[in-house]
Design a protein around this motif. Structure first.
Motif, PDB file in Angstrom:
ATOM      1  N   GLN A 254       0.822  -1.203   0.000  1.00  0.00           N
ATOM      2  CA  GLN A 254       0.000   0.000   0.000  1.00  0.00           C
ATOM      3  C   GLN A 254       0.859   1.257   0.000  1.00  0.00           C
ATOM      4  OE1 GLN A 254       0.435  -2.066   2.501  1.00  0.00           O
ATOM      5  NE2 GLN A 254       0.170  -1.143   4.528  1.00  0.00           N
ATOM      6  N   HIS A 255       2.042   1.177   0.608  1.00  0.00           N
ATOM      7  CA  HIS A 255       2.952   2.310   0.603  1.00  0.00           C
ATOM      8  C   HIS A 255       3.576   2.500  -0.778  1.00  0.00           C
ATOM      9  CE1 HIS A 255       3.582   1.831   5.243  1.00  0.00           C
ATOM     10  NE2 HIS A 255       2.392   2.289   4.931  1.00  0.00           N
ATOM     11  N   VAL A 256       3.874   1.392  -1.455  1.00  0.00           N
ATOM     12  CA  VAL A 256       4.412   1.467  -2.818  1.00  0.00           C
ATOM     13  C   VAL A 256       3.436   2.193  -3.721  1.00  0.00           C
ATOM     14  CG1 VAL A 256       5.177   0.134  -4.819  1.00  0.00           C
ATOM     15  CG2 VAL A 256       5.751  -0.645  -2.515  1.00  0.00           C
ATOM     16  N   LYS A 257       2.173   1.811  -3.639  1.00  0.00           N
ATOM     17  CA  LYS A 257       1.144   2.459  -4.452  1.00  0.00           C
ATOM     18  C   LYS A 257       1.018   3.936  -4.114  1.00  0.00           C
ATOM     19  CE  LYS A 257      -3.804   2.260  -5.508  1.00  0.00           C
ATOM     20  NZ  LYS A 257      -5.102   1.569  -5.199  1.00  0.00           N
ATOM     21  N   ALA A 258       1.035   4.251  -2.814  1.00  0.00           N
ATOM     22  CA  ALA A 258       0.891   5.646  -2.384  1.00  0.00           C
ATOM     23  C   ALA A 258       2.046   6.516  -2.868  1.00  0.00           C
ATOM     24  CB  ALA A 258       0.791   5.709  -0.862  1.00  0.00           C
ATOM     25  N   LEU A 259       3.226   5.925  -3.000  1.00  0.00           N
ATOM     26  CA  LEU A 259       4.395   6.658  -3.476  1.00  0.00           C
ATOM     27  C   LEU A 259       4.405   6.809  -4.993  1.00  0.00           C
ATOM     28  CD1 LEU A 259       7.037   4.963  -1.152  1.00  0.00           C
ATOM     29  CD2 LEU A 259       6.323   7.356  -1.028  1.00  0.00           C
ATOM     30  N   GLY A 260       3.404   6.268  -5.668  1.00  0.00           N
ATOM     31  CA  GLY A 260       3.336   6.353  -7.123  1.00  0.00           C
ATOM     32  C   GLY A 260       4.308   5.432  -7.824  1.00  0.00           C
ATOM     33  N   LEU A 261       4.654   4.306  -7.162  1.00  0.00           N
ATOM     34  CA  LEU A 261       5.681   3.404  -7.690  1.00  0.00           C
ATOM     35  C   LEU A 261       5.103   2.071  -8.162  1.00  0.00           C
ATOM     36  CD1 LEU A 261       8.429   4.029  -4.971  1.00  0.00           C
ATOM     37  CD2 LEU A 261       8.372   4.936  -7.302  1.00  0.00           C
ATOM     38  N   GLY A 262       3.799   2.036  -8.437  1.00  0.00           N
ATOM     39  CA  GLY A 262       3.178   0.788  -8.838  1.00  0.00           C
ATOM     40  C   GLY A 262       3.764   0.198 -10.111  1.00  0.00           C
ATOM     41  N   GLN A 263       3.967   1.016 -11.130  1.00  0.00           N
ATOM     42  CA  GLN A 263       4.541   0.511 -12.383  1.00  0.00           C
ATOM     43  C   GLN A 263       5.984   0.083 -12.181  1.00  0.00           C
ATOM     44  OE1 GLN A 263       4.202   3.209 -15.685  1.00  0.00           O
ATOM     45  NE2 GLN A 263       5.283   1.854 -17.122  1.00  0.00           N
ATOM     46  N   TRP A 264       6.738   0.873 -11.431  1.00  0.00           N
ATOM     47  CA  TRP A 264       8.125   0.516 -11.120  1.00  0.00           C
ATOM     48  C   TRP A 264       8.183  -0.814 -10.390  1.00  0.00           C
ATOM     49  CZ3 TRP A 264       9.785  -0.205  -6.086  1.00  0.00           C
ATOM     50  CH2 TRP A 264      11.156  -0.434  -5.912  1.00  0.00           C
ATOM     51  N   GLN A 265       7.263  -1.026  -9.425  1.00  0.00           N
ATOM     52  CA  GLN A 265       7.237  -2.272  -8.670  1.00  0.00           C
ATOM     53  C   GLN A 265       7.018  -3.464  -9.602  1.00  0.00           C
ATOM     54  OE1 GLN A 265       3.610  -3.095  -6.752  1.00  0.00           O
ATOM     55  NE2 GLN A 265       4.461  -4.412  -5.161  1.00  0.00           N
ATOM     56  N   PHE A 266       6.066  -3.342 -10.529  1.00  0.00           N
ATOM     57  CA  PHE A 266       5.787  -4.444 -11.452  1.00  0.00           C
ATOM     58  C   PHE A 266       7.013  -4.755 -12.309  1.00  0.00           C
ATOM     59  CE2 PHE A 266       4.398  -6.205 -15.492  1.00  0.00           C
ATOM     60  CZ  PHE A 266       3.569  -7.242 -15.082  1.00  0.00           C
ATOM     61  N   GLN A 267       7.709  -3.706 -12.775  1.00  0.00           N
ATOM     62  CA  GLN A 267       8.906  -3.916 -13.588  1.00  0.00           C
ATOM     63  C   GLN A 267       9.999  -4.611 -12.787  1.00  0.00           C
ATOM     64  OE1 GLN A 267       9.692   0.106 -14.807  1.00  0.00           O
ATOM     65  NE2 GLN A 267       8.324   0.006 -16.584  1.00  0.00           N
ATOM     66  N   GLN A 268      10.211  -4.188 -11.545  1.00  0.00           N
ATOM     67  CA  GLN A 268      11.224  -4.810 -10.702  1.00  0.00           C
ATOM     68  C   GLN A 268      10.897  -6.276 -10.433  1.00  0.00           C
ATOM     69  OE1 GLN A 268      13.740  -2.416 -10.980  1.00  0.00           O
ATOM     70  NE2 GLN A 268      14.198  -2.836  -8.846  1.00  0.00           N
ATOM     71  N   CYS A 269       9.625  -6.546 -10.131  1.00  0.00           N
ATOM     72  CA  CYS A 269       9.205  -7.923  -9.867  1.00  0.00           C
ATOM     73  C   CYS A 269       9.347  -8.777 -11.124  1.00  0.00           C
ATOM     74  CB  CYS A 269       7.764  -7.945  -9.370  1.00  0.00           C
ATOM     75  SG  CYS A 269       7.536  -7.234  -7.719  1.00  0.00           S
TER      76      CYS A 269
END
Length: 305
Positions: A254-269
């Motif tokens: 939820q913090h990742v999403k709040a920081l606007g890093l959702g797309q970055w998270q998917f790419q890293q994963c």
């Protein structure tokens, strides 16, 4: 003498005004990646993109407010300001600093933070992930008793190099265990430190395991209780299933999403899943059967060797 002390964690040098006995000290003259200071934090963030019951997120900033403990302001992955409540136990301040706050800071710095513990197996990192209560810390503690060095517990930072290889960064050399789990672990009572002043959870210190060198990440196991036949089952995950599994065990998504890093998270994963094995591990509910789980995991390692 400087009121600040220098520490190392997750491949970062931290210059801190707050004493952090869980971490290993570094020479004070090494340039710091992160500054931790103490001071007043007033009001709300000027521009809020998202918020929850205890936190606010804005551009490059994250504010965590823990009642009766402290307020924490994380800025650009480089600075943490702490505004503690009067009379609060220092260990309670560090609990949130080295957990939720550090997780936000890692995300801000572009490191993938997983809710996982990890040990060294044949020169590589093997991680065990899951929600609170899944048994990852207990399993890691048992593996350590079998001779596998601890890399980190609960919060695991992953850094991808230019070739896309994920590297597990060493954390502090302590394992968090509830009192019931300690009944199944050989330990020396003097090595225990209470995790929170009001909880029956403890840190088991294992400083002899610490090495400030990252290891290539080879596997991630997602722990779940086996509610069908109470046996041990290991299922490999591939493709989008593996990517989504890593996204689910990202530390505080939820913090990742709040920081606007959702797309970055998917790419890293996605990049991480392409280079490692992702497996789902169903284990019996009883902690007394943990050795059975480890025998099954070790057999799989030998078969893959």
């Amino acid at each position: 003498m400087s009121p600040f002390r220098s520490y190392r964690i997750h491949g970062l040098t931290v210059l801190s005004a707050l004493e952090l006995p869980e971490l290993f000290e570094a020479p004070i003259d090494i340039p710091a990646d992160v500054l931790v200071d103490l001071g007043e934090i007033s009001g709300r963030l000027p521009s809020i993109a998202d918020q929850g019951p205890m936190w606010q997120a804005g551009e490059g900033r994250f504010l965590l407010e823990v009642p009766e403990v402290a307020r924490y302001l994380v800025t650009d992955g480089k600075q943490v300001r702490i505004d503690p409540e009067p009379g609060v136990a220092p260990g309670d301040i560090r609990l949130y600093l080295l957990g939720a706050v550090l997780g936000v800071l890692l995300h801000q710095r572009g490191l993938l933070a997983l809710h996982a513990g990890a040990v060294e197996v044949n020169g590589q990192a093997v991680a065990f992930a899951g929600n609170s209560g899944a048994g990852k810390s207990t399993l890691v503690a048992h593996l350590r008793q079998r001779g596998h060095r601890l890399i980190g517990d609960d919060l695991l930072a992953i850094r991808l190099d230019r070739e896309g290889q994920p590297w597990a960064q060493p954390s502090f050399a302590r394992i968090k265990l509830w009192a019931d789990a300690l009944c199944h672990i050989r330990h020396e009572p003097e090595r225990l430190v209470r995790d929170h002043s009001r909880l029956e959870k403890f840190h088991l210190a294992v400083e002899e395991d610490h090495r400030d060198l990252p290891l290539p990440l080879a596997r991630v196991y997602l722990l779940e209780e086996n509610r069908l036949d109470d046996g041990v089952v290991i299922e490999p995950l591939r493709g989008l299933d593996a990517v989504n599994a890593l996204a689910q065990i990202t530390y505080r998504p939820q913090h990742v999403k709040a920081l606007g890093l959702g797309q970055w998270q998917f790419q890293q994963c996605s990049r991480t899943a392409n280079r490692i094995k992702v497996l789902r591990l169903y284990r019996p509910k009883s902690l007394a059967r943990m050795e059975e789980v480890l025998d099954r995991v070790a057999l799989a390692w030998r078969q893959d060797a």
